[in-house]
Every structure is written in structure tokens, then in C-alpha cells.
Design a protein around this motif. Structure first.
Motif, PDB file in Angstrom:
ATOM      1  N   LYS A   1      37.108  39.812  55.092  1.00 50.08           N
ATOM      2  CA  LYS A   1      37.275  38.587  54.320  1.00 50.08           C
ATOM      3  C   LYS A   1      36.163  37.625  54.695  1.00 50.08           C
ATOM      4  N   VAL A   2      35.792  36.785  53.733  1.00 45.50           N
ATOM      5  CA  VAL A   2      34.723  35.826  53.973  1.00 45.50           C
ATOM      6  C   VAL A   2      34.999  34.558  53.168  1.00 45.50           C
ATOM      7  N   ASP A   3      34.790  33.413  53.790  1.00 41.79           N
ATOM      8  CA  ASP A   3      34.920  32.150  53.076  1.00 41.79           C
ATOM      9  C   ASP A   3      33.695  31.959  52.194  1.00 41.79           C
ATOM     10  N   GLN A   4      33.927  31.619  50.939  1.00 40.17           N
ATOM     11  CA  GLN A   4      32.824  31.369  50.035  1.00 40.17           C
ATOM     12  C   GLN A   4      32.206  30.017  50.373  1.00 40.17           C
ATOM     13  N   THR A   5      30.922  29.874  50.082  1.00 39.42           N
ATOM     14  CA  THR A   5      30.239  28.601  50.295  1.00 39.42           C
ATOM     15  C   THR A   5      29.543  28.204  49.002  1.00 39.42           C
TER      16      THR A   5
ATOM     17  N   GLU B   1      24.931  26.921  38.306  1.00 38.58           N
ATOM     18  CA  GLU B   1      25.738  26.805  37.081  1.00 38.58           C
ATOM     19  C   GLU B   1      27.230  26.967  37.382  1.00 38.58           C
ATOM     20  N   ALA B   2      27.576  27.896  38.260  1.00 39.32           N
ATOM     21  CA  ALA B   2      28.981  28.112  38.625  1.00 39.32           C
ATOM     22  C   ALA B   2      29.514  26.924  39.418  1.00 39.32           C
TER      23      ALA B   2
ATOM     24  N   TYR C   1      33.239  23.691  40.309  1.00 45.23           N
ATOM     25  CA  TYR C   1      33.423  22.844  41.489  1.00 45.23           C
ATOM     26  C   TYR C   1      32.748  21.485  41.285  1.00 45.23           C
ATOM     27  N   PRO C   2      33.109  20.775  40.224  1.00 44.91           N
ATOM     28  CA  PRO C   2      32.449  19.496  39.950  1.00 44.91           C
ATOM     29  C   PRO C   2      32.786  18.443  41.006  1.00 44.91           C
ATOM     30  N   GLN C   3      31.859  17.529  41.215  1.00 45.46           N
ATOM     31  CA  GLN C   3      32.080  16.431  42.143  1.00 45.46           C
ATOM     32  C   GLN C   3      32.600  15.216  41.391  1.00 45.46           C
ATOM     33  N   ASP C   4      33.292  14.379  42.121  1.00 49.12           N
ATOM     34  CA  ASP C   4      33.706  13.073  41.603  1.00 49.12           C
ATOM     35  C   ASP C   4      34.473  13.157  40.287  1.00 49.12           C
TER      36      ASP C   4
ATOM     37  N   ARG D   1      37.243  20.573  44.893  1.00 45.72           N
ATOM     38  CA  ARG D   1      36.193  21.409  45.462  1.00 45.72           C
ATOM     39  C   ARG D   1      36.808  22.452  46.402  1.00 45.72           C
ATOM     40  N   ASP D   2      37.947  22.978  46.025  1.00 48.46           N
ATOM     41  CA  ASP D   2      38.674  23.961  46.823  1.00 48.46           C
ATOM     42  C   ASP D   2      37.910  25.276  46.828  1.00 48.46           C
TER      43      ASP D   2
END
Length: 112
Positions: free
Chosen positions: A65-69, A76-77, A82-85, A95-96
Motif C-alpha cells: 500500500k502507498v499513500d498517494q501524493t 489536470e487530475a 482535488y481543488p483548493q479553496d 483535498r482528501d
């Protein structure tokens, strides 16, 4: 790793509300099995049960398993998923970042 899980797939006629609720609600916050009235079935090779109402069952053991960054994702993804604000969200709630699991299928069957 020691982690196990099942992938439970519908077959034939089934209550589509199951997928709507199960696919959009966190199991950390809600007992989806109880809330949806689902029935658990004993597994064949792992410790995690299958779901009778979703009878096509894959029993899996996690290999890695690996945490995505965000830095490793295409821009684009990140912008789309994962939009901000975003108005109305708690700090960072939109931003989960997820964990990716790589697993071996150790059993496959249809619950009868």
C-alpha cells in the motif's frame, strides 16, 4: 502487510440503492451493512466476509500500500479532483488524498 478485503459485485437483479450508498458513504462514519440491511457470508480463505446481496466475491490479500501524493499526480487530475479553496468545505476537507492498495486475489466465487 496482513490486510485483507473482499470485492463484492452485483449479479442479476439487485437493489441499486446498495451501490449508491455503499459507494459514496465512508464505513468509518456509518455501519453500511446494518443501514442497508445486508447479510454477511463466511469467507473461504481470508477473515473478511462477503456480502450475500452482492454475490460475485473476490477475496484479496494486500501485498503493498502507498499513500498517494498530489505531487505525483497529473496537474489536470489535481485541478479536477482535488481543488483548493472550495467554498463550504472545512479546511482541507476537499483535498482528501487516498491510499492505493495492491492486492493478490486469493479466492473468487459466487455466493449462493
Amino acid at each position: 502487510c496482513g490486510l485483507e478485503f473482499t470485492v463484492n459485485i452485483p449479479d442479476g437483479d439487485f437493489n441499486r440503492a446498495i451501490l449508491g450508498k455503499a459507494g459514496t458513504t465512508s464505513g468509518w462514519k456509518v455501519d453500511k451493512i446494518k443501514e442497508l440491511g445486508l447479510h454477511l457470508e463466511d469467507p473461504e480463505t481470508i477473515s473478511v466476509p462477503g456480502i450475500k446481496e452482492l454475490p460475485l466475491t473476490l477475496e484479496c490479500k494486500v501485498l503493498y500500500k502507498v499513500d498517494q501524493t498530489l505531487e505525483d499526480m497529473p496537474k489536470e487530475a489535481v485541478d479536477e479532483f482535488y481543488p483548493q479553496d472550495v467554498a463550504g468545505t472545512n479546511c482541507g476537507a476537499n483535498r482528501d488524498i487516498h491510499t492505493a492498495y495492491y492486492a493478490e486475489i486469493v479466492g473468487a466465487y459466487r455466493i449462493r
